[in-house]
Motif scaffolding. Structure first.
Motif, PDB file in Angstrom:
ATOM      1  N   ALA A  78       0.829  -1.206   0.000  1.00  0.00           N
ATOM      2  CA  ALA A  78       0.000   0.000   0.000  1.00  0.00           C
ATOM      3  C   ALA A  78       0.863   1.255   0.000  1.00  0.00           C
ATOM      4  O   ALA A  78       0.559   2.230  -0.702  1.00  0.00           O
ATOM      5  CB  ALA A  78      -0.929  -0.010   1.212  1.00  0.00           C
ATOM      6  N   ARG A  79       1.921   1.240   0.784  1.00  0.00           N
ATOM      7  CA  ARG A  79       2.818   2.404   0.828  1.00  0.00           C
ATOM      8  C   ARG A  79       3.398   2.707  -0.546  1.00  0.00           C
ATOM      9  O   ARG A  79       3.433   3.861  -0.993  1.00  0.00           O
ATOM     10  CB  ARG A  79       3.962   2.139   1.814  1.00  0.00           C
ATOM     11  N   VAL A  80       3.883   1.672  -1.212  1.00  0.00           N
ATOM     12  CA  VAL A  80       4.520   1.883  -2.513  1.00  0.00           C
ATOM     13  C   VAL A  80       3.495   2.299  -3.556  1.00  0.00           C
ATOM     14  O   VAL A  80       3.719   3.245  -4.339  1.00  0.00           O
ATOM     15  CB  VAL A  80       5.263   0.599  -2.950  1.00  0.00           C
ATOM     16  N   TYR A  81       2.373   1.616  -3.583  1.00  0.00           N
ATOM     17  CA  TYR A  81       1.373   1.881  -4.612  1.00  0.00           C
ATOM     18  C   TYR A  81       0.777   3.282  -4.502  1.00  0.00           C
ATOM     19  O   TYR A  81       0.548   3.950  -5.510  1.00  0.00           O
ATOM     20  CB  TYR A  81       0.264   0.830  -4.508  1.00  0.00           C
ATOM     21  N   THR A  82       0.532   3.737  -3.261  1.00  0.00           N
ATOM     22  CA  THR A  82      -0.128   5.035  -3.069  1.00  0.00           C
ATOM     23  C   THR A  82       0.842   6.191  -2.903  1.00  0.00           C
ATOM     24  O   THR A  82       0.470   7.354  -3.100  1.00  0.00           O
ATOM     25  CB  THR A  82      -1.028   4.993  -1.831  1.00  0.00           C
ATOM     26  N   HIS A  98       1.834   7.048  -0.046  1.00  0.00           N
ATOM     27  CA  HIS A  98       1.501   7.590   1.267  1.00  0.00           C
ATOM     28  C   HIS A  98       1.893   6.601   2.358  1.00  0.00           C
ATOM     29  O   HIS A  98       2.232   5.442   2.087  1.00  0.00           O
ATOM     30  CB  HIS A  98       0.003   7.890   1.366  1.00  0.00           C
ATOM     31  N   GLN A  99       1.794   7.046   3.609  1.00  0.00           N
ATOM     32  CA  GLN A  99       2.197   6.210   4.735  1.00  0.00           C
ATOM     33  C   GLN A  99       1.074   5.972   5.738  1.00  0.00           C
ATOM     34  O   GLN A  99       1.078   4.966   6.452  1.00  0.00           O
ATOM     35  CB  GLN A  99       3.390   6.856   5.458  1.00  0.00           C
ATOM     36  N   GLY A 100       0.114   6.867   5.820  1.00  0.00           N
ATOM     37  CA  GLY A 100      -0.910   6.787   6.851  1.00  0.00           C
ATOM     38  C   GLY A 100      -1.770   5.536   6.748  1.00  0.00           C
ATOM     39  O   GLY A 100      -2.092   5.054   5.658  1.00  0.00           O
ATOM     40  N   VAL A 101      -2.149   5.013   7.928  1.00  0.00           N
ATOM     41  CA  VAL A 101      -2.972   3.812   8.014  1.00  0.00           C
ATOM     42  C   VAL A 101      -4.118   4.088   8.981  1.00  0.00           C
ATOM     43  O   VAL A 101      -3.928   4.741  10.013  1.00  0.00           O
ATOM     44  CB  VAL A 101      -2.148   2.600   8.521  1.00  0.00           C
ATOM     45  N   VAL A 102      -5.293   3.576   8.661  1.00  0.00           N
ATOM     46  CA  VAL A 102      -6.457   3.696   9.530  1.00  0.00           C
ATOM     47  C   VAL A 102      -6.947   2.298   9.886  1.00  0.00           C
ATOM     48  O   VAL A 102      -7.118   1.443   9.012  1.00  0.00           O
ATOM     49  CB  VAL A 102      -7.596   4.491   8.864  1.00  0.00           C
TER      50      VAL A 102
END
Length: 484
Positions: free
Chosen positions: A172-176, A178-182
């Protein structure tokens, strides 16, 4: 119930100004110690519990403590010395038969003959890493992907749900970018450094990631609010979390959701709200990861996967050991674009992820689910048990409600003290019920932030006779006043 029910964590893992938590360090209804460690709600107390054991039990616990320490919990005030299993039953060293209403990992039953035959047969051929061309991993991958929507068309294999969630978050980090997680406010997603940092159920003793936001969901999904209000409020809370993460400079890489919300108290309600969150996270540049370690492989009855109950447009799906009936294995199923972006920036290999023995075990699990019609069985059996328990417990002062999806059942145990009808949870009463059932040789556990929700998730091969035994034991506890 406003959009402020969100918590973004500071660098050292302390709850920030947006916290909706009222408990400080060292205070928790589920037994959070001064160090911030949240105790397992049904754990054996090594300090106080030894005196209740007979000499043989005490010697075995002492032997365990000498070599394993107290890092890993034991269940029940009197731990069980398990030596054998069959179906939904475990047998102790004295030959006593315990009805297992808790172990989802052995999803097609303890010591399943078909799984055993598949493992034994493959061990007689070869079991090596997956960097050779092998039929076993391809055979299983094709079968597994058949159970997913067409856009979820690639799979990587791991050894556990923790590894699966770790890989999914990295993707998810690489694809987006971004770093934030919910995640939800009492979520549990595994034990790696990354995954434990987004698992608030460990308590404040495990530093939570600075890029994490949590959202409270249990207050809405355990109440009697109209479904439209529940969905609108949940959407507002998640959108608020997205805004907080963007304001903090992290952006949103992923929403990671256990699709039965087990650690939050078993929350299958308001089907469809997860798709609302999928649409919202896509709008802010993130993805939705469905953690199916507990809810997957036909357990919820209505659908093969938990996310399908919500008709959710997920991007990545994670699985763990139930897919191999306890043989170490896991998987990450994902959209091709997500995997391609990750592959362009790094390589991923897992020495024994997708090994032939685990793949044959996993294939045998699919065989059993299909041949024994375990998805429809889970729905019918779950409906029956839940209906009977609700009837049995109705009017009892400690009965706070029941929720289920297939063979995943949560029963709230309340303090029963508020004449207005608003009850708090009673974790001590829940623990007493769990241990009294253990004495009747029926095994369950607890869930929820307080540990006041009884959790039942037996093997999918749970029979009508097994269900009657469970109900008879609960009826006995009712007569003894355990449910008020």
């Amino acid at each position: 119930m406003n959009d402020g029910e969100v918590n973004v964590f500071e660098l050292d893992g302390r709850r920030g100004k947006g916290s909706n938590m009222s408990l400080s360090r060292g205070e928790s209804a589920q037994g959070e110690s001064a160090s911030g460690k949240k105790q397992v709600s049904n754990a054996f107390d090594f300090a106080q519990g030894m005196k209740a054991l007979n000499p043989q039990e005490r010697a075995l616990v002492e032997r365990r403590r000498r070599v394993l320490g107290t890092l890993g919990p034991l269940f029940y005030d009197r731990p069980i010395h398990v030596v054998r299993g069959e179906g939904a039953h475990l047998f102790d060293a004295q030959g006593d038969d315990f009805l297992d209403c808790y172990n989802n990992v052995a999803c097609v039953g303890h010591a399943n003959a078909k799984v055993r035959e598949a493992v034994n047969g493959q061990l007689g051929l070869q079991d090596t890493h997956s960097r050779y061309l092998q039929d076993e991993v391809l055979d299983y991958a094709e079968r597994l992907l058949w159970h997913f929507p067409a856009l979820l068309n690639r799979v990587s294999f791991t050894n556990s749900g923790s590894e699966s969630n770790d890989l999914a978050l990295r993707m998810a980090r690489v694809y987006t970018g971004h770093q934030g997680v919910v995640v939800t406010s009492n979520a549990y997603h595994g034990i790696t450094s990354l995954v434990s940092s987004v698992s608030p159920s460990f308590g404040t003793g495990v530093p939570l990631a600075p890029f994490l936001a949590t959202v409270e969901v249990s207050d809405l999904l355990t109440g009697g609010l109209p479904e439209a209000e529940i969905r609108a409020t949940l959407l507002s809370r998640f959108q608020h979390a997205f805004r907080q993460l963007h304001a903090a400079g992290y952006g949103v890489s992923a929403v990671l959701l256990d699709q039965i919300f087990s650690s939050d108290g078993v929350l299958p309600g308001a089907p469809g709200w997860v798709d609302d969150i999928a649409e919202a996270v896509h709008k802010v540049g993130g993805i939705l990861i469905a953690d199916e370690v507990q809810s997957g492989f036909a357990r919820t009855g209505d659908e093969f996967w938990g996310f399908e109950r919500h008709h959710a447009a997920v991007d990545v799906v994670t699985m763990g050991k139930p897919m191999g009936n306890g043989i170490p294995t896991g998987a990450v199923v994902y959209k091709e674009a997500v995997g391609d972006a990750f592959a362009e920036s790094t390589r991923y290999f897992n020495t024994f992820g997708g090994n032939p023995v685990s793949m044959r075990a996993a294939g045998a699990v699919l065989d059993q689910i299909e041949d024994m019609h375990l998805q429809s069985h889970a729905k019918g059996m779950g409906d029956f048990i839940s209906t009977e328990l609700e009837s049995l417990l109705a009017g009892r002062s400690r009965f706070g409600g029941i929720r289920h999806a297939g063979l995943f059942i949560g029963i709230d145990i309340s303090d029963g003290r508020d004449s207005s009808g608003c009850h708090g949870g009673d974790p001590q009463a829940a623990r007493s019920i769990i241990n009294r059932l253990r004495d009747e040789r029926v095994l369950i556990s607890a869930a929820g932030a307080e540990g006041s929700t009884l959790k039942l998730r037996p093997p999918l091969v749970f029979t009508q006779q097994d269900a009657e035994r469970l109900l008879e034991s609960c009826e006995l506890l009712c007569s003894e006043g355990y449910f008020g």
